[in-house]
Design a protein around this motif. Structure first.
Motif, PDB file in Angstrom:
ATOM      1  N   VAL A 352       0.842  -1.209   0.000  1.00 15.17           N
ATOM      2  CA  VAL A 352       0.000   0.000   0.000  1.00 15.17           C
ATOM      3  C   VAL A 352       0.871   1.251   0.000  1.00 15.17           C
ATOM      4  CG1 VAL A 352      -1.735   1.267   1.311  1.00 15.17           C
ATOM      5  CG2 VAL A 352      -1.907  -1.216   1.122  1.00 15.17           C
ATOM      6  N   SER A 353       1.944   1.232   0.785  1.00 17.23           N
ATOM      7  CA  SER A 353       2.833   2.395   0.844  1.00 17.23           C
ATOM      8  C   SER A 353       3.500   2.654  -0.504  1.00 17.23           C
ATOM      9  CB  SER A 353       3.889   2.193   1.933  1.00 17.23           C
ATOM     10  OG  SER A 353       3.299   2.089   3.204  1.00 17.23           O
ATOM     11  N   CYS A 356       0.889   4.226  -2.876  1.00 17.71           N
ATOM     12  CA  CYS A 356       0.583   5.615  -2.525  1.00 17.71           C
ATOM     13  C   CYS A 356       1.771   6.528  -2.808  1.00 17.71           C
ATOM     14  CB  CYS A 356       0.192   5.699  -1.043  1.00 17.71           C
ATOM     15  SG  CYS A 356      -1.368   4.882  -0.634  1.00 17.71           S
ATOM     16  N   CYS A 357       2.974   6.042  -2.522  1.00 17.69           N
ATOM     17  CA  CYS A 357       4.169   6.853  -2.731  1.00 17.69           C
ATOM     18  C   CYS A 357       4.341   7.211  -4.207  1.00 17.69           C
ATOM     19  CB  CYS A 357       5.391   6.105  -2.203  1.00 17.69           C
ATOM     20  SG  CYS A 357       6.963   6.884  -2.577  1.00 17.69           S
ATOM     21  N   LEU A 360       1.623   9.739  -5.237  1.00 17.27           N
ATOM     22  CA  LEU A 360       1.822  11.070  -4.674  1.00 17.27           C
ATOM     23  C   LEU A 360       2.980  11.792  -5.348  1.00 17.27           C
ATOM     24  CD1 LEU A 360       1.329  10.377  -0.847  1.00 17.27           C
ATOM     25  CD2 LEU A 360      -0.195  11.651  -2.349  1.00 17.27           C
ATOM     26  N   ALA A 374       4.167   8.053   2.472  1.00 17.29           N
ATOM     27  CA  ALA A 374       2.983   7.546   1.770  1.00 17.29           C
ATOM     28  C   ALA A 374       1.719   7.914   2.517  1.00 17.29           C
ATOM     29  CB  ALA A 374       3.084   6.034   1.572  1.00 17.29           C
ATOM     30  N   TRP A 375       1.594   9.227   2.802  1.00 18.72           N
ATOM     31  CA  TRP A 375       0.481   9.704   3.627  1.00 18.72           C
ATOM     32  C   TRP A 375      -0.370  10.664   2.806  1.00 18.72           C
ATOM     33  CZ3 TRP A 375       1.124  11.970   9.247  1.00 18.72           C
ATOM     34  CH2 TRP A 375      -0.129  12.038   9.843  1.00 18.72           C
ATOM     35  N   PRO A 376      -1.324  10.147   2.031  1.00 12.49           N
ATOM     36  CA  PRO A 376      -2.222  11.036   1.284  1.00 12.49           C
ATOM     37  C   PRO A 376      -3.072  11.862   2.243  1.00 12.49           C
ATOM     38  CG  PRO A 376      -2.341   8.775   0.474  1.00 12.49           C
ATOM     39  CD  PRO A 376      -1.583   8.733   1.749  1.00 12.49           C
ATOM     40  N   PHE A 379      -5.999  10.068   3.994  1.00 13.69           N
ATOM     41  CA  PHE A 379      -5.734   8.971   4.922  1.00 13.69           C
ATOM     42  C   PHE A 379      -5.631   9.536   6.336  1.00 13.69           C
ATOM     43  CE2 PHE A 379      -3.694   5.237   2.408  1.00 13.69           C
ATOM     44  CZ  PHE A 379      -4.792   5.224   1.559  1.00 13.69           C
TER      45      PHE A 379
END
Length: 578
Positions: A352-353, A356-357, A360, A374-376, A379
């Protein structure tokens, strides 16, 4: 010597106690059977003896109550039901974890697997074990600490005759070496075949305390079971004809229009009933008494409660706090590494990271720290922080409860040593998870977009400290919440509550124009402590202060403070809650 004195279970509303003033002895060198029908209170009596249920009374093991024994697993081996543990854990891993709990060498696990005939099945998972293998593993767990006393609840239930014979042989060998064996059963013939002494329960009360030979003579005689609506009439004519023929016949009237006739046969009883016109609904030969008749006259004193004499000093109060592993850090490491759950969590979080990374990073407006984490924005937490919280919550999951006294399901142990071990292991796992995610994301960015997008900012040590603190804080929040509420879902909910509920509240509380500045706090701390700190330390202090000033950081610190206080109140007090 095992002495149970005045065991009485806690009051149940509108119901009699499951165990009522039970007193008996189990002597060393003997196998003692606790006999009773289903619902007679056998299992409750064992749990009262092991102080796993609230109630009155006391049980002495070689003169000591259980909570005064320094290492209970080395004095008492217990098998109550199936082996408790994660179904994916191996038999060898389960025993090694219990070795750490009991404080015995890890090599003892392989020795016990060999003793119970599972030497070639150490890699077998608990969920794949048959009933017979599960019983063998349970007995190996009970014998890990080389205890003097064995307590087993229905050890032969559901086993094939071959497995039952092996089990009885092992119990007999333990008794012949001077050990004490106490096991429950609902079959009188099994009790007579296995035991040297038989203690009989009915509705939680003692109704018989007999030597096995006396028990077989009085309870296992051949009899004729009769069911008739005219029990009194048939009993009278059978006794009259027996006296006329000068034969010794005993007629016992039982509940439910039943008669038990000893010293006669079906043919004789049937002919007597036919001659006198007595209607009979059932007539059969039986061996063994499945009911619980009153004890013979010679056993009145034993059944009435010739109480064992307790050792000097008097019984201490009950209940006791749950025991903790003797080697908590080793126990927690073996528990944590014994299943594939952490590896699965790491794999899911990493996938998942990475996704997302990469997504982003397509937008050049996203800061690099946000991309690597990886923090949209949509989230509540980055995947790594949530995964760390899940690992922490699973530390107090039901399948990972410390098996008090080897394999008995008890309350979750909440001693300080085990708590520190869990905090240490989960913090290490959270830091490793955070590091793996950042390194993998950086490598993925270099492969997909080139090396120019991963230039580290100058304040990367402070960012790394904040990233690690977020991961460890989430792991500890999940662990403490699951420990307080004894539910894994509560730990997960506590982790999600930090950004969703607590952080907005904190943000509302601290919002407003700032009239004072915290600039120069590191210098003032240096003056206060009279310690000259390097420039890097000043930067770390300022980074920590900035993290705490953020709503998520402040909310996480607030949550951990509340959870630690709740854990101390509910778990580390002198008496364990039931």
């Amino acid at each position: 010597m095992l002495q149970a004195i005045g065991l009485t279970s806690a009051h149940r509303r509108d119901l009699p106690p499951a165990v009522d003033d039970l007193t008996f002895e189990a002597r060393p060198g003997q196998v003692t059977a606790l006999l009773g029908a289903d619902g007679s209170g056998k299992s409750s009596a064992l749990r009262l003896m092991l102080e796993l249920e609230p109630g009155r009374g006391i049980t002495y093991f070689r003169g000591n109550p259980l909570h005064r024994i320094a290492h209970p697993a080395r004095e008492v081996g217990v098998l109550l039901g199936d082996v408790p543990g994660h179904p994916a854990r191996t038999a060898r891993g389960q025993l090694r974890m219990l070795c750490a709990a009991a404080g015995v060498p890890v090599a003892r696990a392989d020795e016990m697997l060999d003793v119970v005939g599972l030497a070639g099945l150490g890699a077998q998972q608990l969920g794949a074990l048959s009933r017979g293998m599960d019983r063998r593993l349970g007995l190996a767990s009970a014998l890990l600490g080389d205890p003097q006393t064995l307590i087993l609840d229905e050890p032969g239930k559901g086993l094939a005759p071959r497995e039952t014979g092996w089990l009885y042989t092992l119990l007999r060998e333990h008794a012949e070496h001077g050990g004490t064996v106490l096991c429950t059963t609902s079959d009188p013939r099994e009790a007579a075949r296995l035991a040297d002494h038989v203690v009989t329960l009915d509705a939680g009360r003692l109704v018989g305390d007999q030597d096995a030979r006396e028990f077989s003579r009085t309870r296992l005689r051949p009899r004729v079971a009769v069911r008739t609506p005219h029990t009194a009439r048939l009993a009278a004519v059978v006794q009259r004809e027996a006296r006329a023929a000068q034969r010794s016949v005993e007629v016992v009237t039982e509940a439910g229009n039943r008669l038990s006739v000893y010293g006669s046969s079906c043919a004789e009883i049937g002919e007597t009933a036919f001659r006198h016109g007595v209607l009979v609904h059932r007539l059969t030969d039986e061996i063994g008494d499945t009911g619980l008749a009153p004890p013979p006259a010679g056993d009145t004193e034993a059944a009435a409660g010739a109480r064992p004499t307790p050792p000097a000093g008097g019984p201490p109060p009950l209940p006791r706090p749950a025991t903790s592993p003797v080697r908590p850090l080793r126990y927690e490491l073996l528990r944590f590494l014994g299943v594939r759950t952490p590896a699965v969590i790491l794999a899911v979080v990493l996938l998942v990271s990475l996704a997302c990374c990469i997504l982003l990073a397509r937008s050049r407006t996203m800061p690099l720290p946000v991309v690597l984490a990886a923090w949209p924005p949509f989230f509540p937490l980055p995947p790594a922080a949530f995964g760390a919280g899940l690992i922490g919550a699973l530390s107090f999951g039901e399948e990972f409860r410390h098996p008090a006294l080897a394999t008995a399901r008890g309350t979750v142990p909440r001693r300080l040593g085990l708590l520190m071990a869990k905090l240490t292991v989960t913090a290490t796992a959270a830091l490793l998870l955070a590091l793996v995610v950042v390194v993998a994301d950086a490598q993925a960015l270099r492969v997909v977009y080139g090396s120019d997008v991963t230039d580290l900012p100058r304040n990367w040590p402070a960012l790394a400290a904040g990233w690690g603190g977020l991961s460890v804080g989430c792991a500890w929040a999940g662990l403490l919440a699951a420990g307080v509420f004894r539910v894994t879902a509560a730990g997960v909910a506590a982790v999600l509550a930090v950004p969703i509920i607590i952080a907005p509240l904190v943000q509302k509380a601290i919002i407003g124009p700032s009239v004072r500045s915290i600039a120069g706090i590191s210098g003032r701390l240096r003056e206060l402590t009279w310690v000259r700190l390097p420039r890097q330390a000043d930067d770390l202090v300022m980074a920590g202060v900035r993290v705490l000033a953020q709503p998520v950081g402040a909310a996480l610190v607030l949550s951990l403070s509340v959870l630690i206080c709740a854990y101390m109140v509910t778990g580390l007090r002198r008496r364990a809650p039931w």
